[in-house]
Each structure stands twice: as C-alpha cells, then as structure tokens.
Design a protein around this motif. Structure first.
Motif, short mmCIF file in Angstrom:
data_model
loop_
_atom_site.label_atom_id
_atom_site.label_comp_id
_atom_site.label_asym_id
_atom_site.label_seq_id
_atom_site.Cartn_x
_atom_site.Cartn_y
_atom_site.Cartn_z
N VAL A 109 -63.35 59.79 -28.90
CA VAL A 109 -63.01 58.63 -28.06
C VAL A 109 -63.04 57.38 -28.91
CG1 VAL A 109 -63.44 57.46 -25.88
CG2 VAL A 109 -64.30 59.78 -26.22
N ALA A 110 -61.98 56.59 -28.83
CA ALA A 110 -61.90 55.33 -29.58
C ALA A 110 -61.68 54.17 -28.61
CB ALA A 110 -60.76 55.39 -30.59
N ARG A 111 -62.20 53.02 -28.98
CA ARG A 111 -62.09 51.81 -28.15
C ARG A 111 -61.56 50.68 -29.02
NH1 ARG A 111 -67.28 49.27 -24.87
NH2 ARG A 111 -66.10 48.01 -23.36
N ASN A 112 -60.76 49.79 -28.44
CA ASN A 112 -60.20 48.71 -29.24
C ASN A 112 -61.31 47.92 -29.93
OD1 ASN A 112 -60.47 45.75 -28.11
ND2 ASN A 112 -60.20 47.05 -26.29
N ALA A 113 -61.00 47.45 -31.14
CA ALA A 113 -62.02 46.89 -32.04
C ALA A 113 -62.71 45.66 -31.46
CB ALA A 113 -61.39 46.55 -33.38
N HIS A 129 -63.50 54.64 -39.36
CA HIS A 129 -63.92 55.67 -38.40
C HIS A 129 -62.75 56.13 -37.53
CE1 HIS A 129 -66.73 57.74 -35.70
NE2 HIS A 129 -67.72 57.44 -36.53
N VAL A 130 -62.10 55.17 -36.87
CA VAL A 130 -61.05 55.55 -35.92
C VAL A 130 -59.83 56.14 -36.63
CG1 VAL A 130 -61.80 53.90 -34.16
CG2 VAL A 130 -60.03 53.21 -35.80
N THR A 131 -59.51 55.61 -37.82
CA THR A 131 -58.33 56.14 -38.53
C THR A 131 -58.65 57.47 -39.21
OG1 THR A 131 -58.87 54.77 -40.48
CG2 THR A 131 -57.29 53.87 -38.90
N TYR A 152 -57.54 42.73 -39.13
CA TYR A 152 -57.12 43.93 -38.42
C TYR A 152 -55.77 44.42 -38.95
CZ TYR A 152 -56.23 47.04 -34.45
OH TYR A 152 -55.99 48.14 -33.66
N HIS A 153 -54.82 43.53 -39.05
CA HIS A 153 -53.48 43.93 -39.49
C HIS A 153 -53.51 44.42 -40.94
CE1 HIS A 153 -51.60 42.92 -35.78
NE2 HIS A 153 -51.98 41.66 -35.83
N LYS A 154 -54.39 43.86 -41.73
CA LYS A 154 -54.53 44.29 -43.11
C LYS A 154 -55.04 45.74 -43.18
CE LYS A 154 -56.65 41.22 -45.54
NZ LYS A 154 -57.85 40.49 -46.08
N LYS A 155 -56.03 46.04 -42.34
CA LYS A 155 -56.68 47.35 -42.42
C LYS A 155 -56.01 48.43 -41.57
CE LYS A 155 -61.18 45.62 -43.81
NZ LYS A 155 -62.53 45.21 -43.43
N MET A 156 -55.20 48.03 -40.60
CA MET A 156 -54.57 49.02 -39.71
C MET A 156 -53.06 49.10 -39.96
SD MET A 156 -57.09 50.27 -37.88
CE MET A 156 -56.49 50.92 -36.32
N ASN A 157 -52.62 48.59 -41.07
CA ASN A 157 -51.20 48.48 -41.39
C ASN A 157 -50.54 49.84 -41.60
OD1 ASN A 157 -48.86 46.96 -41.87
ND2 ASN A 157 -49.15 47.15 -44.08
N ASN A 158 -51.32 50.80 -42.10
CA ASN A 158 -50.72 52.08 -42.51
C ASN A 158 -51.06 53.24 -41.58
OD1 ASN A 158 -49.49 51.02 -44.86
ND2 ASN A 158 -51.48 51.06 -45.90
N THR A 159 -51.33 52.95 -40.32
CA THR A 159 -51.65 54.02 -39.38
C THR A 159 -50.72 53.98 -38.18
OG1 THR A 159 -53.41 55.01 -38.02
CG2 THR A 159 -53.39 52.61 -38.18
N THR A 160 -50.50 55.14 -37.58
CA THR A 160 -49.70 55.21 -36.35
C THR A 160 -50.56 55.03 -35.11
OG1 THR A 160 -49.96 57.61 -36.35
CG2 THR A 160 -47.96 56.72 -37.39
N LEU A 161 -51.86 54.79 -35.31
CA LEU A 161 -52.80 54.61 -34.21
C LEU A 161 -52.69 53.19 -33.66
CD1 LEU A 161 -55.25 55.64 -32.54
CD2 LEU A 161 -56.70 54.98 -34.49
N HIS A 162 -52.52 53.08 -32.35
CA HIS A 162 -52.36 51.76 -31.73
C HIS A 162 -53.32 51.61 -30.55
CE1 HIS A 162 -48.89 50.85 -34.18
NE2 HIS A 162 -48.34 52.01 -33.84
#
Length: 277
Positions: A111-115, A158-160, A262-272
């Motif tokens: 289970v993941a929750r928005n940051a 963790h989430v990625t 956030y955009h720097k660290k989540m740039n390369n994932t398909t997780l939204h």
C-alpha cells in the motif's frame, strides 16, 4: 533505521515464510492498519469472529521487524500465529525483505500513499510514538523527509522499489491509499480477486462498513489505544485518514520546494499519485 527495527535482525533476515503467508508491506503511515484490518476480516470474520473483539490488530497481524524492550519480537509473534494464512506486516524496503517470502512465492499486498499526506501523517505519528525519533518542528521534519532521513529510509525509494518489483512478481498487489478512500468497496473487490477469495456481496459490504475510518477509530482492538508507547494526548494513532490534509500543513514555499524535489526523484517511474480525491 532505529535499533528497535534492527535488534532482531538475524531472526528477521532468516525468518521462514510459509507458502500461504500474506505479507502486508508499506512505508509507515500509508494505510497499513487499514489494509491489515480488512484482510483479517476477509479471512477470519466468519470463522474466528472472536479475534476482532479480543485481540488488538498488532497481535493479529504482527509487525515483523519490531523489537521493543519487554515485548515479544515481531518474528516471535509471527511464528506463534495459529492462523492459516498468517498475516504479517512490514515497513522494510523491498531489498531488505527476508528471502523466504520470495522463495515461498508468498502473496504480497503493498500500500502506498501520496508523499505529501504521508509526510504529514508521519510527522504527527513521530510526535506521539515514544520509540520514534524526535521529529522536531514541521519544517525540519519535512526537510529530513525529502532527504530520506527517516526510519525506513526514503519514501521515494520505498514506493518506487516496490513498484519495480511488482513488474516481475505476479503475486504482488499494489494498492493506493487514495483509491481506497475514493471507493473502499471497489478496492476490497480487487483484493478478493487477487487473493482468490469468494466472499459474498453481503460479507464484503459488511467489511466495507466495518473498516470505515470512523468505525476503526472507535474500535479499541484497531486504534492502538492499548499500545503504551503511544501518547494519545499528543495525537491519536488514527488522526484523520483523509486525502489532502497536507494543504493544512504545507506553506506555499514548502509546497514549491517539495514539488521540485518530487519531480526530480519521481521522473523515471510510471507510478503516479493523486494528492486530492
């Protein structure tokens, strides 16, 4: 990681999972207790209804890496469970999960929750849980959170990390807290499908009602009111359970800074994620 999560490390590392074990994995404060409660009801509300009224959730679903002084360790509690399946929870990042869970091809519910909401919830939890590091003020905590200076490390990693594992592990069901808030019944249906459960529509509706936030918050077997390390005068364990409470905590400047990171660290994932529902 704080010592209470590493003091039992050899037993954690060599923990022997069973093929029917179900591992509930989350970053802290992402809906762990909610999903644990739902799974416990799905499996045992018909056959073991006494569990829900006589055992706190942290005994029904042991916290694998927990090793508080003068308490049974999480591994001991897990090994003493008499249920099949055993429901076991963890906050470990994917690379630290005991190998036996993968070797036994166990089912995993992540289970993941928005940051942003996760950071707020973790901040208030650290204020009231005496075994957690002192959070400091909100701004200091948020800086540490963005840098991953937290028990269990970086939210981003963790989430990625778990999301990437899902792509190669068919027995991993990845859930989003925001989806659960939006339509709990729909997410219970998905869980049943993943687990191969044939609960009736009436049973699932009863579980949906029982697992609503306000009902769980009043349930002394679910709300951690018996956990002596938590000070409910500072903050309840179950605080709001909402999506979007971050707007009551982030300043405009903090939000802008967080978005850049956030955009720097989540740039390369398909997780939204959604930060409002």
């Amino acid at each position: 990681m704080t010592h209470i999560f590493t003091d039992d490390w050899e037993n954690i590392k060599h923990f022997q999972a069973r093929p029917d074990d179900i591992l509930i994995a989350t970053y802290p404060k992402a809906g762990t207790t909610w999903v644990s409660y739902i799974l416990d009801l799905l499996y045992f509300s018909q056959t073991r209804p006494d569990r829900q009224t006589s055992m706190p959730i942290y005994e029904r679903v042991p916290f694998l890496e927990n090793k508080k002084p003068n308490h049974p360790s999480g591994t001991d509690l897990a090994n003493s469970l008499d249920t099949s399946p055993r429901l076991i929870k963890t906050h470990l990042p994917v690379q630290l999960i005991p190998k036996s869970f993968w070797e036994q091809k166990c089912r995993v519910v992540y289970v993941a929750r928005n940051a942003k909401d996760n950071a707020v919830s973790y901040f208030h939890f650290n204020r009231m849980d005496s075994v957690q590091p002192e959070p400091g003020d909100w701004n200091s905590f948020l800086q540490n959170y963005m840098e991953g200076q937290m028990a269990f490390g970086s939210w981003f990693d963790h989430v990625t990390g778990w999301w990437e594992r899902k792509q190669s592990h068919p027995k991993l069901h990845y859930m989003l807290f925001e989806d659960m808030v939006e339509d709990t019944g729909r997410e219970i249906d998905k869980l049943c499908s993943f687990l191969g459960l044939t609960s009736t529509a009436a049973e699932k509706e009863q579980i949906r009602r029982q697992s609503q936030f306000d009902n769980m918050k009043k349930d002394d077997m679910a709300n951690y009111s018996s956990a002596i390390v938590m000070d409910f005068k500072i903050s309840p364990f179950m605080r709001k359970g909402k999506v979007g409470d971050w707007k009551n905590h982030f300043t405009v400047a903090q939000n802008e800074q967080f978005d850049v990171e956030y955009h720097k660290k989540m740039n390369n994932t398909t997780l939204h994620f959604r930060t409002e529902v």
